[in-house]
Design a protein around this motif. Structure first.
Motif, PDB file in Angstrom:
ATOM      1  N   GLU A  37      38.010  36.802  33.375  1.00  0.00           N
ATOM      2  CA  GLU A  37      37.802  37.468  32.089  1.00  0.00           C
ATOM      3  C   GLU A  37      38.304  38.914  32.154  1.00  0.00           C
ATOM      4  O   GLU A  37      38.960  39.409  31.229  1.00  0.00           O
ATOM      5  N   TYR A  38      37.997  39.593  33.259  1.00  0.00           N
ATOM      6  CA  TYR A  38      38.454  40.979  33.451  1.00  0.00           C
ATOM      7  C   TYR A  38      39.983  41.036  33.521  1.00  0.00           C
ATOM      8  O   TYR A  38      40.607  41.911  32.899  1.00  0.00           O
ATOM      9  N   TYR A  39      40.568  40.100  34.263  1.00  0.00           N
ATOM     10  CA  TYR A  39      42.038  40.045  34.364  1.00  0.00           C
ATOM     11  C   TYR A  39      42.664  39.898  32.975  1.00  0.00           C
ATOM     12  O   TYR A  39      43.648  40.577  32.648  1.00  0.00           O
ATOM     13  N   ASN A  40      42.106  39.025  32.158  1.00  0.00           N
ATOM     14  CA  ASN A  40      42.659  38.803  30.816  1.00  0.00           C
ATOM     15  C   ASN A  40      42.597  40.071  29.957  1.00  0.00           C
ATOM     16  O   ASN A  40      43.460  40.288  29.106  1.00  0.00           O
ATOM     17  N   GLN A  41      41.602  40.908  30.209  1.00  0.00           N
ATOM     18  CA  GLN A  41      41.496  42.178  29.489  1.00  0.00           C
ATOM     19  C   GLN A  41      42.506  43.205  30.011  1.00  0.00           C
ATOM     20  O   GLN A  41      42.932  44.096  29.282  1.00  0.00           O
ATOM     21  N   GLN A  42      42.885  43.056  31.293  1.00  0.00           N
ATOM     22  CA  GLN A  42      43.668  44.097  31.971  1.00  0.00           C
ATOM     23  C   GLN A  42      45.084  43.682  32.345  1.00  0.00           C
ATOM     24  O   GLN A  42      45.776  44.418  33.035  1.00  0.00           O
ATOM     25  N   LYS A  43      45.549  42.525  31.903  1.00  0.00           N
ATOM     26  CA  LYS A  43      46.825  42.025  32.431  1.00  0.00           C
ATOM     27  C   LYS A  43      48.045  42.792  31.933  1.00  0.00           C
ATOM     28  O   LYS A  43      49.145  42.592  32.436  1.00  0.00           O
ATOM     29  N   LYS A  44      47.849  43.694  30.959  1.00  0.00           N
ATOM     30  CA  LYS A  44      48.971  44.534  30.530  1.00  0.00           C
ATOM     31  C   LYS A  44      49.100  45.786  31.403  1.00  0.00           C
ATOM     32  O   LYS A  44      50.074  46.530  31.291  1.00  0.00           O
ATOM     33  N   ASN A  45      48.113  46.018  32.254  1.00  0.00           N
ATOM     34  CA  ASN A  45      48.129  47.203  33.111  1.00  0.00           C
ATOM     35  C   ASN A  45      48.776  46.905  34.466  1.00  0.00           C
ATOM     36  O   ASN A  45      49.016  45.748  34.813  1.00  0.00           O
ATOM     37  N   HIS A  54      52.251  40.795  49.394  1.00  0.00           N
ATOM     38  CA  HIS A  54      52.186  39.628  50.283  1.00  0.00           C
ATOM     39  C   HIS A  54      50.813  38.971  50.316  1.00  0.00           C
ATOM     40  O   HIS A  54      50.708  37.815  50.724  1.00  0.00           O
ATOM     41  N   TYR A  55      49.759  39.687  49.912  1.00  0.00           N
ATOM     42  CA  TYR A  55      48.422  39.118  50.078  1.00  0.00           C
ATOM     43  C   TYR A  55      47.584  39.149  48.793  1.00  0.00           C
ATOM     44  O   TYR A  55      47.376  38.111  48.165  1.00  0.00           O
ATOM     45  N   ASP A  56      47.134  40.326  48.380  1.00  0.00           N
ATOM     46  CA  ASP A  56      46.106  40.413  47.332  1.00  0.00           C
ATOM     47  C   ASP A  56      46.524  39.766  46.010  1.00  0.00           C
ATOM     48  O   ASP A  56      45.698  39.132  45.339  1.00  0.00           O
ATOM     49  N   GLN A  57      47.786  39.938  45.608  1.00  0.00           N
ATOM     50  CA  GLN A  57      48.187  39.351  44.318  1.00  0.00           C
ATOM     51  C   GLN A  57      48.054  37.831  44.325  1.00  0.00           C
ATOM     52  O   GLN A  57      47.745  37.218  43.299  1.00  0.00           O
ATOM     53  N   TYR A  58      48.263  37.218  45.498  1.00  0.00           N
ATOM     54  CA  TYR A  58      48.162  35.753  45.565  1.00  0.00           C
ATOM     55  C   TYR A  58      46.710  35.281  45.614  1.00  0.00           C
ATOM     56  O   TYR A  58      46.413  34.181  45.161  1.00  0.00           O
ATOM     57  N   ILE A  59      45.816  36.110  46.151  1.00  0.00           N
ATOM     58  CA  ILE A  59      44.390  35.771  46.077  1.00  0.00           C
ATOM     59  C   ILE A  59      43.967  35.760  44.601  1.00  0.00           C
ATOM     60  O   ILE A  59      43.303  34.830  44.136  1.00  0.00           O
ATOM     61  N   LEU A  60      44.372  36.780  43.860  1.00  0.00           N
ATOM     62  CA  LEU A  60      44.035  36.860  42.436  1.00  0.00           C
ATOM     63  C   LEU A  60      44.650  35.696  41.661  1.00  0.00           C
ATOM     64  O   LEU A  60      43.965  35.035  40.861  1.00  0.00           O
ATOM     65  N   LYS A  61      45.925  35.417  41.897  1.00  0.00           N
ATOM     66  CA  LYS A  61      46.590  34.327  41.176  1.00  0.00           C
ATOM     67  C   LYS A  61      45.960  32.973  41.514  1.00  0.00           C
ATOM     68  O   LYS A  61      45.835  32.100  40.646  1.00  0.00           O
ATOM     69  N   ALA A  62      45.572  32.799  42.776  1.00  0.00           N
ATOM     70  CA  ALA A  62      44.938  31.537  43.180  1.00  0.00           C
ATOM     71  C   ALA A  62      43.624  31.331  42.435  1.00  0.00           C
ATOM     72  O   ALA A  62      43.320  30.221  41.954  1.00  0.00           O
ATOM     73  N   ILE A  63      42.821  32.396  42.308  1.00  0.00           N
ATOM     74  CA  ILE A  63      41.540  32.298  41.594  1.00  0.00           C
ATOM     75  C   ILE A  63      41.789  31.946  40.126  1.00  0.00           C
ATOM     76  O   ILE A  63      41.120  31.079  39.555  1.00  0.00           O
ATOM     77  N   ILE A  64      42.793  32.589  39.519  1.00  0.00           N
ATOM     78  CA  ILE A  64      43.112  32.318  38.113  1.00  0.00           C
ATOM     79  C   ILE A  64      43.554  30.862  37.924  1.00  0.00           C
ATOM     80  O   ILE A  64      43.227  30.222  36.921  1.00  0.00           O
TER      81      ILE A  64
END
Length: 561
Positions: A37-45, A54-64
């Motif tokens: 829900e937070y990502y959807n509010q902030q995805k333009k930032n 190499h790491y954190d963005q894929y953890i976030l994308k995997a959760i989504i």
């Protein structure tokens, strides 16, 4: 902008996100729904992390995408697979990720250490085989928050990297998603480069520049014509200096050279881009090669006018050569990369061959040569030889004059000009900064000795800033843990100082139960992993250890035992 950092355990995960606009913080613990829900509010930032590409963005994308963080964590950390290979539709997730990591060999904790900041780590082990307690979760959040704030510090230290990236998006009217790309990837996008559908398989069909004139050192040309093995090198004496020719460049230097007189450092201006333009060595995947020349020329115009817009264009110019050897990049064209490298080396050898009878070669490298004039009146003669080479090869040379050269080898030297200003290269004498600050007092002592004639004892014993004496140690993943005396340490990065206190111990690294010495860590040392900015030297600091090391390195430059 949002600065963020994930921590993933076997049965738990969390992320700390700091919003620089609202100066607020969000912490999500095992709550995928709230994070999405937070990502959807902030995805333009723009989301900013350290090693987040190499790491954190894929953890976030995997959760989504509905995967557990543990699955993707094991894929990246344990299996050592790239995150983008985990799921084919990751690219569809809109995420403007910017990674502040510019050196893969440096961890976030090392950079924190160089700045004198707190580098203590959480005592909660990532391999713990149960759910974390509330106290453990709180501790992990505390240290994760610290790392997010440190990422902000590093971002500010390197803010020109971000500004250049954003300026390129504006200049070339590119979508914001390109902020996530590396410099090499961005160069491919700007030059509209795409690999052919059918591989060319002509990697070694290179040709020497048609302007090349080599008479004396034809063995070098024969080496490249007969050799198709990147691991092979060719050693030869050129102008009385041992030289090494490889597929990545050339190096030659007089060892342990100390001289005064009239020196000229002759560098080829923007060598590799110039070769690509003048000899048609640009990647064949580029849609419009003339665009590369236009970018180069515009950058030179901005540079002459001291316009800040020259910096982002430099990214495109300099990122292109490396991308031509990257098989995942649109610019990938190993034949042209070989043409650039071999053409550059042989043309430089051509210049050395012409200079050799009239001056002494001190060192040469991939894009330049350092010479000593036999008489200052020879300057015009050397200038004429260089001018003929420039006219013939279509390259441009830049000159710098020096009066003193102290050279250990091709990778370690100091060049001093008539005003006492100096240039240096090599771990012993390089100019340090907030993000590269290891044993600074030793570097300072060596440079002061050679450039200003100051005794190293005066530099070392006269310093009272504790940070100047720090040695930052990182225990790599090849080792199980670090040991201080007989105590097992849970940290991976340490800030150590030489000690005269006999109660202090040695820090070692342990593999399969056996301890090994760590380079440049004294046998008796103390560890300070909390913040030392502004801290003064304690009475137990062993000044003599640093003095001995400085003297050893000075002697290494002079070729003395």
């Amino acid at each position: 902008m949002l600065f963020y950092d994930f921590e993933v355990f076997k049965y738990d995960w969390l992320v700390v996100v700091t919003d620089t606009d609202t100066k607020s913080e969000k912490v999500f613990v095992n709550n995928a729904e709230a994070l999405i829900e937070y990502y959807n509010q902030q995805k333009k930032n723009i989301w900013i992390g350290y090693n987040s590409r190499h790491y954190d963005q894929y953890i976030l994308k995997a959760i989504i995408c509905g995967f557990s963080p543990q699955e993707i964590n094991e894929w990246i950390i344990v299996k050592k697979e790239p995150g983008w290979k985990f799921y084919k539709d990751f690219w569809k997730i809109k995420l403007f990720n910017f990674d502040v990591m510019t050196n893969k060999l440096r961890s976030l904790k090392q950079l924190e250490g160089f700045q004198g900041h707190d580098i203590r780590e959480s005592s909660v082990n990532f391999t713990i085989d149960r759910q974390l307690t509330e106290e453990e979760i709180d501790e992990v959040i505390k240290y994760c928050r610290h790392d997010v704030h440190e990422t902000m510090h590093i971002f500010m230290e390197n803010i020109t990297e971000f500004e250049s990236q954003m300026e390129l998006l504006k200049m070339f009217n590119l979508p914001m998603r390109n902020v996530s790309k590396t410099k090499a990837q961005l160069a491919a996008v700007i030059l509209e480069a795409r690999q052919p559908t059918v591989p060319r398989n002509d990697e070694f069909d290179f040709s020497f520049p048609n302007t090349l004139q080599i008479d004396k050192y034809k063995e070098v040309l024969n080496f490249y014509m007969e050799n198709k093995d990147y691991s092979k090198v060719f050693e030869i004496d050129v102008a009385g200096v041992p030289h090494l020719f490889a597929w990545g460049g050339l190096h030659g230097a007089r060892s342990n050279y100390y001289g005064t007189g009239h020196f000229l450092n002759i560098d080829v201006a923007s060598y590799y881009p110039a070769l690509m333009i003048e000899y048609g060595y640009l990647s064949r995947n580029v849609k419009n090669p003339e665009k590369f020349r236009e970018i180069r020329d515009t950058r030179l115009k901005y540079k002459a006018a001291k316009d800040k817009r020259q910096a982002p264009l430099k990214i495109v110019i300099n990122g292109t050569y490396g991308a031509m050897k990257d098989k995942y990049n649109g610019l990938y064209d190993p034949l042209m990369a070989n043409n650039v490298c071999i053409g550059g080396m042989t043309l430089l050898l051509d210049l050395i061959e012409k200079l050799e009878p009239y001056c002494d070669i001190i060192q040469s490298n991939t894009d330049g040569v350092l010479v000593k004039l036999r008489h200052y009146d020879d300057y015009d003669l050397i200038d004429d030889i260089c001018y003929e080479w420039e006219q013939r090869t279509k390259m441009e040379l830049e000159f710098e004059e020096f009066t003193k050269v102290i050279q250990k080898d091709v990778n370690n030297y100091i060049l001093v000009d008539s005003e006492g200003k100096y240039k240096s290269k090599g771990s012993y004498v390089k100019k340090l900064n907030n993000l590269d600050n290891d044993l600074p007092i030793v570097n300072e002592a060596i440079v002061n000795f050679f450039v200003k004639g100051i005794d190293p004892e005066e530099t070392i014993f006269g310093c009272k800033q504790l940070i100047k004496f720090q040695k930052i140690v990182k225990i790599s993943n090849k080792y199980d843990y670090a040991r201080y005396g007989t105590r097992r340490m849970h940290e991976k990065v340490f800030r150590v100082f030489a000690s005269i206190d006999k109660n202090d111990k040695e820090l070692t690294k342990v593999k399969n139960g056996s301890s090994e010495k760590i380079s440049y860590v004294p046998e008796c040392c103390f560890i300070v992993n909390d913040d030392i900015t502004g801290a003064k030297v304690p009475g137990k600091l062993d000044y003599w250890w640093y003095l001995d090391l400085a003297i050893d390195r000075i002697n290494a430059f002079l070729g003395k035992e």
